[in-house]
Design a protein around this motif. Sequence first.
Motif, PDB file in Angstrom:
ATOM      1  N   THR A 282      -4.541 -10.106   2.585  1.00 57.11           N
ATOM      2  CA  THR A 282      -3.089 -10.291   2.585  1.00 57.11           C
ATOM      3  C   THR A 282      -2.375  -8.973   2.318  1.00 57.11           C
ATOM      4  OG1 THR A 282      -3.318 -12.588   1.878  1.00 57.11           O
ATOM      5  CG2 THR A 282      -1.179 -11.545   1.488  1.00 57.11           C
ATOM      6  N   HIS A 283      -2.912  -8.212   1.379  1.00 58.26           N
ATOM      7  CA  HIS A 283      -2.309  -6.904   1.083  1.00 58.26           C
ATOM      8  C   HIS A 283      -2.363  -5.990   2.310  1.00 58.26           C
ATOM      9  CE1 HIS A 283      -1.073  -3.411  -1.208  1.00 58.26           C
ATOM     10  NE2 HIS A 283      -2.045  -2.752  -0.595  1.00 58.26           N
ATOM     11  N   LEU A 284      -3.518  -5.908   2.936  1.00 62.64           N
ATOM     12  CA  LEU A 284      -3.670  -5.044   4.105  1.00 62.64           C
ATOM     13  C   LEU A 284      -2.780  -5.512   5.263  1.00 62.64           C
ATOM     14  CD1 LEU A 284      -7.527  -4.414   4.010  1.00 62.64           C
ATOM     15  CD2 LEU A 284      -5.692  -2.845   3.311  1.00 62.64           C
ATOM     16  N   ALA A 285      -2.674  -6.818   5.445  1.00 64.56           N
ATOM     17  CA  ALA A 285      -1.821  -7.358   6.517  1.00 64.56           C
ATOM     18  C   ALA A 285      -0.358  -6.983   6.274  1.00 64.56           C
ATOM     19  CB  ALA A 285      -1.986  -8.869   6.618  1.00 64.56           C
ATOM     20  N   ALA A 286       0.043  -6.934   5.022  1.00 62.83           N
ATOM     21  CA  ALA A 286       1.433  -6.584   4.699  1.00 62.83           C
ATOM     22  C   ALA A 286       1.752  -5.132   5.046  1.00 62.83           C
ATOM     23  CB  ALA A 286       1.717  -6.850   3.225  1.00 62.83           C
TER      24      ALA A 286
END
Length: 150
Positions: free
Chosen positions: A139-143
């Motif tokens: 989720t962090h990387l997708a953000a």
Amino acid sequence: MREMSARLIARLTAHADSLLDLSAPLTPDEQREIVVRMLAEMLPLDEERRTEVVVWLSFAAAARTRPELRAHADELYDGLLVLTTRILEGARRAGRLRPDSDIAVEARRLCALLDGLSLESAFHPRRLDADTMLAVLRTHLAALTPAAAC
């Protein structure tokens, strides 16, 4: 600690080699998954990595009061910062990082995320499982990814 570091570096190198292997071009999704697996090497997702995190936390705590350990602790943290910076720079070159991202800040934020997940899992292993840690990382990387690149 040096032996543990060598094992971790070997695992990270294998992931990096996969990313750099020009004989088998990777799709963006495959590249992203290799990056997730690479960063996940620093998370306590299995027994081996849980042990490594506990050793690292003990070592880092000891390095605060034992100057002879400080240089190695700093070297390990600096290595993580260099790794996250390089990953983010590669993502920017590939158009997979928001153009307004400050790489220096995002690298530190990613290090803090990995440290925080590791710390929470080490102190509260029943509250944070491997699937949740991976979901948080993904989720962090997708953000960080521009909407058009998803």
